[in-house]
Design a protein around this motif. Structure first.
Motif, PDB file in Angstrom:
ATOM      1  N   ILE A 265      12.137   8.941  -6.002  1.00 12.88           N
ATOM      2  CA  ILE A 265      11.184   7.867  -6.971  1.00 12.88           C
ATOM      3  C   ILE A 265       9.786   7.615  -6.852  1.00 12.88           C
ATOM      4  O   ILE A 265       9.328   6.963  -7.710  1.00 12.88           O
ATOM      5  N   GLY A 266       9.182   8.504  -5.812  1.00 14.03           N
ATOM      6  CA  GLY A 266       7.694   8.177  -5.840  1.00 14.03           C
ATOM      7  C   GLY A 266       7.151   8.988  -6.856  1.00 14.03           C
ATOM      8  O   GLY A 266       7.626   9.729  -7.424  1.00 14.03           O
ATOM      9  N   PRO A 267       5.772   8.719  -7.028  1.00 15.39           N
ATOM     10  CA  PRO A 267       4.959   9.325  -8.215  1.00 15.39           C
ATOM     11  C   PRO A 267       4.642  10.963  -8.160  1.00 15.39           C
ATOM     12  O   PRO A 267       4.270  11.186  -6.970  1.00 15.39           O
TER      13      PRO A 267
ATOM     14  N   VAL B  62       2.532   5.903 -10.722  1.00 18.82           N
ATOM     15  CA  VAL B  62       1.653   5.015 -10.433  1.00 18.82           C
ATOM     16  C   VAL B  62       1.215   4.428 -11.539  1.00 18.82           C
ATOM     17  O   VAL B  62       1.092   3.216 -11.712  1.00 18.82           O
TER      18      VAL B  62
ATOM     19  N   VAL C  58       0.192  10.551  -2.971  1.00 20.26           N
ATOM     20  CA  VAL C  58      -1.099  10.554  -4.070  1.00 20.26           C
ATOM     21  C   VAL C  58      -2.390  11.050  -3.245  1.00 20.26           C
ATOM     22  O   VAL C  58      -2.601  10.476  -2.037  1.00 20.26           O
ATOM     23  N   PRO C  59      -2.946  11.901  -3.687  1.00 25.44           N
ATOM     24  CA  PRO C  59      -4.260  12.533  -3.172  1.00 25.44           C
ATOM     25  C   PRO C  59      -5.277  11.274  -2.738  1.00 25.44           C
ATOM     26  O   PRO C  59      -5.152  10.252  -3.742  1.00 25.44           O
ATOM     27  N   THR C  60      -5.829  11.234  -1.888  1.00 28.17           N
ATOM     28  CA  THR C  60      -6.993  10.186  -1.481  1.00 28.17           C
ATOM     29  C   THR C  60      -8.167  10.684  -1.989  1.00 28.17           C
ATOM     30  O   THR C  60      -8.615  11.912  -2.111  1.00 28.17           O
ATOM     31  N   VAL C  61      -9.170   9.466  -2.389  1.00 27.84           N
ATOM     32  CA  VAL C  61     -10.537   9.766  -2.998  1.00 27.84           C
ATOM     33  C   VAL C  61     -11.168  10.705  -1.789  1.00 27.84           C
ATOM     34  O   VAL C  61     -11.933  11.731  -1.985  1.00 27.84           O
TER      35      VAL C  61
ATOM     36  N   LYS D 110      -0.699   8.235   0.742  1.00 25.93           N
ATOM     37  CA  LYS D 110      -0.194   6.917   0.840  1.00 25.93           C
ATOM     38  C   LYS D 110       0.904   6.948   1.773  1.00 25.93           C
ATOM     39  O   LYS D 110       1.917   7.783   1.701  1.00 25.93           O
ATOM     40  N   LYS D 111       0.860   5.853   2.794  1.00 29.32           N
ATOM     41  CA  LYS D 111       2.035   5.781   3.530  1.00 29.32           C
ATOM     42  C   LYS D 111       3.462   5.465   2.823  1.00 29.32           C
ATOM     43  O   LYS D 111       3.303   4.452   2.071  1.00 29.32           O
ATOM     44  N   LYS D 112       4.440   6.107   3.362  1.00 28.43           N
ATOM     45  CA  LYS D 112       5.707   5.755   2.639  1.00 28.43           C
ATOM     46  C   LYS D 112       6.702   5.395   3.562  1.00 28.43           C
ATOM     47  O   LYS D 112       6.853   5.524   4.626  1.00 28.43           O
TER      48      LYS D 112
END
Ligand SMILES: Cc1ncc(C[n+]2csc(CCOP(=O)(O)OP(=O)(O)O)c2C)c(N)n1
Ligand code: SF4
Ligand SMILES: [Mg+2]
Lengths: 371, 501
Positions: A122-124, A179, A341-344, A369-371
């Motif tokens: 269910i993550g983005p 997100v 999600v990719p980070t900046v 993002k840590k899950k």
């Protein structure tokens, strides 16, 4: 407080999923049919609360298949109607969406993308891109696809979606990732519009002749071909008039970062950080995914030396960028999947590497993002 | 599909039909496309005639299913729509919910209704949708060339049961009427047949009854009609009628299974509200807090950049609503703010967390992908999990009634408050998050706020509580009490004499 007159405000904090329902109701949506699925469920929750309060129709269908066919019925009755789902639910809806497209019926479908394939998680993710932007079901059809990146846009795009669905008589998707659906932000609610009159093609004997009929079956090959050609002409018209992209510091950009949904916000921040480092970066965000903003990409390709497509999928939108610029510039991919999600930082590092400004060979694997 | 272009409409043109069938492609505009002896033609005629007699042509929408009757709209002089295979009851639901004055007919074959679309059908029945379902049970897939249907009889040969339907392999024929009648919602269920003139007359009556119920808005009516597909079953019309009479009616007994329309009130649906002011009154939230004017700017420089707050604890400790209260303060003080909760299974494990990002500038992403500036921890496991995500010189605030003092690097600024204990004393563990909020107001003053902001923020805290509990007036007072108790009780355990956030 109880005795004083009640003052209302149009500003409130809403999740993207809630904002899209507010937008739809203010845009005169009359019916909602849906089936629960994370991360889109708040859409059904909010609809279940507010559609009945406004005397409008909310019904939890027995499946996504049922929901989309209820949408087909309500649309044929001439009402503004919507449904919402995610990934696997959208897969189930595809037959119905094809019927809507073939019958030229307007409808709004919200897809809050989650991880796949299969049950995934269910993550983005953004992995419904192909199944939504390319048609998805059987037959030669397209849906208009718009990609909000904030709660405010979730609300505002609902108006836009219904207007385009009515104008072009087709299903319009509001497509975004988990997100944007789950995130809460400040939203200013627009004014409600008056009730839309029943369109003249609708099955409603109070306004229309009973010879009105809605179908997608054309038994004769030539009839169906003619029908298909008309549809393609409509899509060409949409391609011509409805492309929208958001450009950010693209005029002198040597590297252009492109992403939709939440990624487009990361891309803008990455551009700011890169500019601080002296890198001429810009971002180009497709707001419409069909029609893909080909013109904006063509224009950008005149100055940009390379493109970086950032996705939460396996390289789906990148094909459209390559096609838009006819592969005249290298298009690189930076992607995460599975709910990450990719980070900046990872986008900045990738751009430094691509522009030859980074410490080559030492760039770390992107952290999500840590899950 | 099998077509016989020479077929005559046996019973003459019905009033509910078009004069000529102009929608039918090809040269033949007078006759139906059905094979001779096909049940569909007879049922069409009975339906058309009823609609004309009830004078409801301008209100009736006929849903053409996928099956041989997919072309029924060639003939009917009223609204028509094609549905995907099996989905007619869902389409019907959409049509009748959107406009409860519509008379909606879901016309379906046994494959359409009993196989691919059975769930849509039984659910519409169980919801008691105000529709009329005419179920033409010919025991076979006519359109696709005579394959087995869910209602094919045991031993009956079809293209996909060449040695006859075996009950151990394909199961028993589906007794649809019996199943529907067992539900509470449907009001009328009858099984009829087309095997003889007498039976056709009964069918005519049943169809009329279903229409009467639908016109009266009494709910869900279904007529199951045993019919023939002589072409696929390779029968002449006499053999066909004998088969229906002796074989089908034996397995599927005729009769009325349910008729309780008299006991039901007409279904009433609300009228949609579209008046601009009324819509606003319902959708726009009531303004609770004063907040600040639209052009107000906070003095504290700290909010020029994104400030990232993470809150973690057990589900039920009010983690998410604490986050909401903080986000609401951001709203009230003209910050840009995002709030992102953990969702789904993450919550079910008993832990919950959320992140809030505030800034005077726009907020890029709601995800804390670097380290956070402020960490609020409400249970021990979250301490272990999230402490490493606290930035250098970051602030930690935790509930010291349940959590042991953490071991962390010297640079961290630590505040503790016995939130659960205090909340219990005030009257409910539920307001522990407001105790934390009180403690946070002290943290804010010490480390984030400058100038006038220091004073003004207390009001913002109170207003945020009022705003978040606007629909629960009775708990506001308790939460405000908890807020002030937290403010009093918070203890700073400074480990770094020169902190800089
Ligand atoms: C999704 C889908 N699967 C399969 C088909 C092919 N198909 C068309 S009609 C039909 C069977 C119809 O049988 P029935 O409902 O009994 O109607 P009849 O022709 O006997 O009246 C099938 C399987 C289809 N059109 N759509
Ligand atoms: S149901 Fe059978 S008899 Fe009727 S038209 Fe279809 S194939 Fe012919
Ligand atoms: Mg059949």
């Amino acid at each position: 407080m109880n005795n004083t007159t009640v003052v209302h405000t149009n500003k409130l904090l809403l999740k993207g999923n809630e904002a899209v329902v507010y937008g739809a109701l203010l845009a005169g949506c009359e019916c909602f049919f849906g089936y629960p699925i994370t991360p889109a469920s708040e859409i059904a929750h909010t609809a279940a609360e507010y559609f009945p309060k406004l005397g409008r129709v909310f019904l939890q269908a027995e499946s996504e298949t049922a929901a989309i066919n209820m949408v087909l019925g309500a649309s044929a009755a001439g009402r503004r109607v919507m449904t919402a789902s995610s990934g696997l639910g959208i897969s189930l809806k595809q037959e119905g969406v094809s019927y809507l497209a073939g019958s030229e019926l307007p409808a709004v479908i919200v897809d809050i993308m989650r991880g796949g394939p299969g049950l995934g998680n269910i993550g983005p993710e953004q992995s419904d891109y192909n199944q939504v932007v390319k048609g998805g079901g059987h037959g030669n059809y397209k849906c208009i696809v718009i990609a909000p990146n904030s709660a405010q846009e979730m609300c505002d795009f609902a108006f836009w979606a219904f207007d385009m669905a009515d104008k072009y008589l087709l299903p319009v998707y509001i497509l975004t990732d988990g997100v944007v659906g789950q995130m809460l932000e400040l939203v200013s609610l627009p004014d409600p519009i008056p009730r839309k009159p029943v369109p003249k093609w609708a099955l409603d004997g109070r306004y229309n002749p009973r010879t009105n009929m809605i179908t997608s079956i054309y038994l004769e090959h030539d009839d169906l071909e003619r029908r298909n050609i008309l549809l393609q002409e409509k899509y060409a018209e949409i391609m011509k008039h409805e492309q929208i992209a958001e450009e950010y510091l693209t005029e002198d950009a040597e590297i252009i970062i492109s992403g939709h949904g939440i990624v487009s916000r990361l891309a803008q921040t990455a551009v700011e950080e890169l500019r601080e480092k002296g890198i001429k970066a810009g971002s180009l965000r497709p707001v419409t995914l069909f029609p893909f903003p080909v013109k904006a990409f063509k224009k950008a390709a005149k100055t940009a030396k390379q493109f970086l497509c950032v996705e939460m999928s396996n390289g789906q939108m990148i094909d459209d960028i390559k096609l838009s610029i006819e592969c005249s510039r290298p298009v690189h991919l930076l992607n995460r999947m599975g709910g990450n999600v990719p980070t900046v930082d990872s986008i900045v590092a990738k751009c430094l590497e691509l522009t030859g400004s980074g410490k080559s060979g030492k760039s770390k694997a992107p952290r999500g993002k840590k899950k | 599909m099998t077509e016989n272009t020479n077929m005559k409409v046996k019973y003459g043109r019905s009033k509910g039909f078009f004069e000529t069938f102009e929608r039918r492609p090809g040269a033949i505009k007078k006759n139906m496309h059905y094979c001779p002896g096909c049940g569909h033609g007879i049922v069409h005629k009975l339906i058309a005639e009823s609609i004309a007699d009830f004078d409801i042509k301008d209100r009736t929408i006929m849903i053409a299913p996928v099956g041989c009757s997919v072309f029924s709209y060639y003939y009917y002089d009223y609204f028509g729509i094609s549905a995907p295979h099996g989905r007619a009851p869902a389409v019907a639901t959409g049509l009748v919910r959107a406009n409860p004055d519509n008379i909606v007919v879901s016309y379906q074959g046994d494959g359409d209704l009993g196989a691919i679309g059975f769930n849509n059908f039984i659910q519409a029945a169980n919801r008691g949708e105000n529709i009329a379902v005419f179920f033409v049970n010919n025991g076979i897939y006519g359109m696709t060339g005579g394959q087995m249907a869910p209602t094919t009889l045991p031993g009956q040969k079809t293209a996909t049961s060449p040695t006859g339907r075996s009950v151990t392999n394909e199961g028993y024929p589906l007794k649809v009427s019996e199943m529907v009648a067992a539900l509470d919602a449907p009001i009328y269920v009858e099984r009829v047949s087309l095997s003889s003139t007498k039976n056709i007359a009964r069918t005519r009556k049943a169809i009329r009854k279903a229409f009467q119920n639908t016109i009266d808005k009494k709910g869900f009516s279904m007529v199951e009609i045993l019919a023939g597909c002589p072409v696929n079953m390779k029968f002449n019309s006499r053999e066909m009628n004998e088969f229906i009479e002796n074989q089908m009616q034996h397995y599927f007994p005729l009769g009325c299974f349910k008729d309780i329309a008299d006991t039901r009130d007409p279904i009433k649906r609300p009228e949609g509200i579209f008046d601009k002011q009324k819509v606003k009154d319902i959708l726009y939230p009531i303004k609770v807090a004063k907040g600040v004017s639209a052009d107000f700017k906070n003095e504290s420089k700290i909010f020029q950049k994104e400030r990232k707050i993470k809150i973690a604890g057990f589900g039920g400790q009010g983690v998410l609503s604490l986050g909401m209260m903080i986000a609401t303060m951001g709203k009230l003080r003209n910050f840009n703010v995002t709030w992102l909760p953990s969702y789904g299974p993450e919550m079910r494990g008993g832990t919950a967390n959320c992140t809030i990002i505030t800034s005077r500038q726009k907020v890029c992403s709601p995800i804390v992908d670097k380290l956070c500036n402020l960490l609020i921890v409400l249970n021990q496991p979250s301490m272990e999990m999230f402490l490493p995500e606290l930035k250098q010189n970051g602030v930690l605030l935790y509930d010291s009634s349940t959590i042991a003092p953490p071991k962390c690097s010297e640079d961290k600024i630590i505040y503790a408050v016995k939130a659960s204990d205090i909340a219990k004393k005030i009257g409910s563990l539920k307001c522990a998050n407001s105790v934390i909020l009180g403690a946070l107001s002290v943290v804010m003053k010490d480390y984030f706020l400058e100038g006038k902001d220091k004073k003004d923020f207390d009001r913002a805290f109170e207003e945020a509580i009022m705003d978040c509990f606007a629909d629960k007036q009775n708990v506001i007072q308790m939460n405000i009490e908890a807020f002030y108790a937290g403010k009093e009780a918070v203890e700073a355990t400074l480990t770094n004499p020169h902190p800089g956030v």
